[in-house]
Design an enzyme around this catalytic site. Structure first.
Site, mmCIF file in Angstrom:
data_model
loop_
_atom_site.group_PDB
_atom_site.id
_atom_site.type_symbol
_atom_site.label_atom_id
_atom_site.label_comp_id
_atom_site.label_asym_id
_atom_site.label_seq_id
_atom_site.Cartn_x
_atom_site.Cartn_y
_atom_site.Cartn_z
ATOM 1 C CG HIS A 363 -2.045 -0.841 1.319
ATOM 2 N ND1 HIS A 363 -2.078 -2.384 1.263
ATOM 3 C CD2 HIS A 363 -3.335 -0.817 -0.136
ATOM 4 C CE1 HIS A 363 -2.978 -3.003 1.027
ATOM 5 N NE2 HIS A 363 -4.102 -1.907 0.100
ATOM 6 C CD GLU A 604 -9.917 -8.241 -4.028
ATOM 7 O OE1 GLU A 604 -9.093 -7.025 -4.050
ATOM 8 O OE2 GLU A 604 -10.801 -7.578 -3.446
ATOM 9 C CG ASP A 628 -5.674 -8.330 -2.823
ATOM 10 O OD1 ASP A 628 -4.710 -8.867 -1.939
ATOM 11 O OD2 ASP A 628 -6.321 -8.008 -2.206
ATOM 12 C CB CYS A 675 -9.856 -0.873 -9.278
ATOM 13 S SG CYS A 675 -9.903 -2.083 -8.352
#
Ligand code: PEP
Ligand code: MG
Length: 755
Positions: A363, A604, A628, A675
């Site tokens: 992240h 995902e 993911d 995304c």
């Protein structure tokens, strides 16, 4: 043997620089194996030779001078085969090379093992015996096991040593940059500031004291507070623990009142060290002494000393707010840089991020891309705590880090950075232009946001809306779950700033690498565990509060959409849709005029790929979370630097899965977006266009780059490229092919430094 091995590795890990590390190795190994000689050669591929770097037994004058050509001698043989060589009489081997300068000619027994890291031979560890000796299995496996662990420690020591940079050593040392993984593209030149977790001794950076007296006073106060704590703890536990165990507290208190720990730290402060690093080094010195003891009980005491150190550090760090002067061009360096660390620095001063842990899909890397700040992740050999104040260059395209770079390297990177700036200026001209292919196909670009709340509007003007709002962050920075009202404020702000453009709010996706401090989850495999929607289903009260807040925030905006992460089966979706309906109905009953939003699911998890049609039938839209999906398809932890090289969203298996998802969603006429970070990757977005993806959602920093790519290609060409790529078997082949495709369009500057 295991004990000796462990101790050698520990000592090597603690070594200040490469010379010390190698010295320890040769001395300890020679003794452990009862050999006559132990030496280490390091391989310098640029100079095409193996340099004798340390020896115990051969002539010391030869160290640094004797250089064996790359493919000559037994050392060359061990290196090129990357295999051990055990000979009772080396001189009778056809590859034997007589080296006079070391005085080794009289030795017969030879055992050489390669030192390998990431498939690359760094050097050779050799033991020799004057008499003929074929080393036994035990000795061979000992050396073999040791060498396998030494590579990392050697690179680490080498990098640490280079910081002290004596030119002579830099010349001897074969590595000149540290390799990590690209986290966010771009080039940065600046000053390293170390980010560190509170009460983590190893993460404390080396700094000088700015006020010795104040530091000493602060230290004594912190020690006093730890003493109080220990006395209280002992008192409190007096009924529950034995007298023997209570004695442990006495021993700890004794350590604090006796002078070594305290006076050594004060001495260090007096010599100019900052209180926290003085404490760190004193604790390190003491634990090392305990660690090297043979008695397991005494070795354990080493961890008591560390614990004391952490307790003192805690008071030092929390007793007074930490003040760091961030230089104008700060490069934030850390063992494990977090999103919160980034929030501490003003955006104007931050020019780069280097993290020893993590990968491009961590992240913090996502955030770096959002901010347009270059980042290198997973630099496993980074001596993080020692680089404070050093000049650093980072190359976010190639994942390279140069610490205290040579003038020529700096000059070259200054040139590249300038070209990068020119490129950015050219890109600015695309602001406000449509994201449309040369054959007139629109590919709307949306924004991913939410990782740090105050940045949510970054890039807002360029995007058609928000394609992914991660709601975890407001949950992560509190000491309890945020209530409905707090969440409403949050969601209203984002819906407001984009209205009438759509905003996709994703429900809570905690677990995995996003734990909540007040909701501890302890599990051996967090990414395969209790994560995302699984927690929401097990705790409907948390989910319902969030949905209520979203629906209420949506009143009067008309742009709310809700997205569900980590879906792995159809019943999950049915249940969640029911809960959403329930929240809606209850709010209506309470008098709120809420409308039902469009609801979508993220694909995902591999199981969802194979049930795409069943899922598409149930929802309003589909969004692919490639971060993911890639990690789960390839069985590669997205945060693990050791396997970061295997993490590749251009892997043929990922591409084929994507095609299947897009086709499945289209069958039911559902709009489909991507995304995950792949959407913001200039190489990958062409393929997504070719697949027929309807929109892309990405970090703010990628918007203009991707727009440039989309505006340069036609959908027809993108389809053609996709067809070619789908025939490929190797991820590298795909990457090379797409790189040339971008180069052909004059877009090479988007994937490497310079124009
Ligand atoms: C993804 O997995 O691709 C995604 C967009 O979600 P996150 O990165 O927050 O897990
Ligand atoms: Mg995800």
């Amino acid at each position: 043997m295991l004990d000796i091995l462990r101790r050698i590795v520990q000592k090597v890990n603690a070594a200040q620089d490469l010379d010390c590390a190698l010295e320890i190795i040769v001395k300890q190994v020679k003794r452990a194996i009862s050999a006559d000689v132990c030496s280490v050669y390091l391989t310098d591929i640029d100079q095409r030779n193996h340099v004798l770097m340390a020896t115990d037994g051969l002539l010391q004058e030869a160290v640094g001078k004797v250089k064996i050509p790359l493919h000559r001698g037994l050392i060359g043989l061990v290196c090129e085969r990357a295999e051990l060589l055990n000979l009772d009489d080396a001189s009778s081997h056809p590859r034997y090379l007589r080296v006079i300068e070391t005085g080794e000619a009289s030795y017969k027994g030879f055992l050489g093992v390669p030192i390998i890291q990431h498939r690359k031979v760094l050097g050779v560890l050799v033991v020799r015996q004057e008499a003929p000796r074929c080393f036994g299995d035990n000795e061979v496996t000992f050396l073999f096991t040791l060498a396998a662990q030494l590579a990392g420690a050697i690179i680490h020591a080498q990098a640490s040593g280079e910081l002290v940079t004596h030119q002579s050593q830099a010349e001897k040392a074969p590595i000149r940059f540290l390799q990590g993984r690209p986290g966010s593209t771009g080039v940065a030149i600046g000053t390293a500031v170390v980010a560190f977790r509170q009460a983590d001794l190893d993460a404390v950076p080396d700094r000088s004291s700015t006020n010795t007296e104040e530091d000493i006073k602060e230290f004594h106060v912190a020690v006093g507070r730890v003493q109080d704590d220990l006395r209280q703890l002992k008192e409190r536990l007096s009924d529950d623990i034995s007298a023997e165990d209570r004695a442990l507290f006495d021993a700890l208190l004794l350590m604090l009142s006796g002078d070594t720990l305290v006076s050594h730290t004060v001495d260090r402060i007096n010599k100019g060290e900052w209180v926290q690093s003085a404490l760190h080094h004193t604790i390190e010195e003491h634990t090392r002494a305990f660690d090297s003891m043979d008695d397991p009980y005494l070795r354990e005491r080493g961890s008591d000393v560390r614990d004391l150190g952490r307790r003192i550090l805690h008071y030092l760090q929390t007793g007074k707010p930490r003040e760091v002067n961030y230089p104008d061009k700060t490069i934030l360096v850390g063992d494990d840089v977090s999103a919160v660390d980034l929030a501490e620095i003003s955006k104007e001063r931050l020019v780069g991020i280097i993290s020893a842990k993590g990968s491009s899909s961590s992240h913090v890397a996502i955030l770096a891309r959002a901010m347009g700040v270059p980042a290198v992740m997973g630099v496993t050999d980074l001596p993080a705590s020692r680089v404070e104040g050093c000049e650093v260059i980072l190359d976010g395209y190639r994942g390279r880090v140069y610490i205290a770079p040579a003038p020529a390297v700096k000059q070259e990177y200054e040139r590249l950075a300038k070209e990068d700036q020119e490129l950015s200026r050219e890109m600015e001209a695309l602001r406000g232009e449509p994201s449309e292919t040369t054959d007139g196909v629109l590919m709307p670009l949306y924004l991913n946001t939410g990782l740090v709340s105050e940045m949510s509007t970054l890039g807002a003007d360029e995007a058609e809306g928000v394609g992914l709002y991660r709601t975890e962050f407001p949950f992560m920075v509190r000491d309890r779950f945020p209530g409905e009202e707090v969440q409403i404020t949050n969601y209203t702000r984002i819906l407001d700033s984009f209205t009438p453009r759509p905003v996709v709010l994703r429900t809570l996706d905690i677990g995995g690498d996003k734990p909540l401090p007040y909701f501890p989850i302890s599990e051996p495999n967090p990414f395969l565990g209790w994560r995302g929607i699984r927690i929401s289903l097990d705790h409907p009260e948390i989910f319902l509060t969030q949905i209520r807040a979203m629906l209420r925030a949506g009143i009067g905006h008309n742009n709310l959409q809700i997205m569900l992460p980590m879906i792995s089966s159809v019943p999950e979706v049915d249940e969640l849709l029911m809960l959403i309906q329930r929240a809606h109905d209850e709010l209506m009953e309470e008098g709120y005029v809420v409308s039902m939003p469009r609801v979508g699911v993220m694909i995902e998890v591999p199981s969802a790929v194979y049930q795409i049609e069943e899922l598409a039938r149930r929802v309003d839209f589909i969004s692919i979370g490639t971060n993911d999906l890639t990690q789960y398809l390839l069985a590669v932890d997205r945060n693990n630097a050791f396997v970061a090289e295997l993490y590749d969203d251009l892997h043929p298996a990922v591409l084929r899965a994507l095609v299947q998802i897009v086709d499945g969603a289209k069958k039911y006429g559902r709009p489909i977006s991507v995304c995950g970070e792949m959407a913001g990757n200039p190489l990958a977005c062409v393929l997504l266009l070719g697949m027929g993806v309807d929109s892309l959602s990405m970090s703010a920093g990628s918007l203009l780059k991707v727009k440039w790519v989309i505006r340069s290609f036609s959908r027809t060409l993108a389809k053609q490229h996709l067809r070619s790529v789908l025939r490929m078997e190797d991820p590298k082949q795909v990457r090379n092919f797409m790189t040339s495709a971008l180069e052909d369009m004059g877009l090479a500057g988007l994937v490497r430094p310079g124009k």
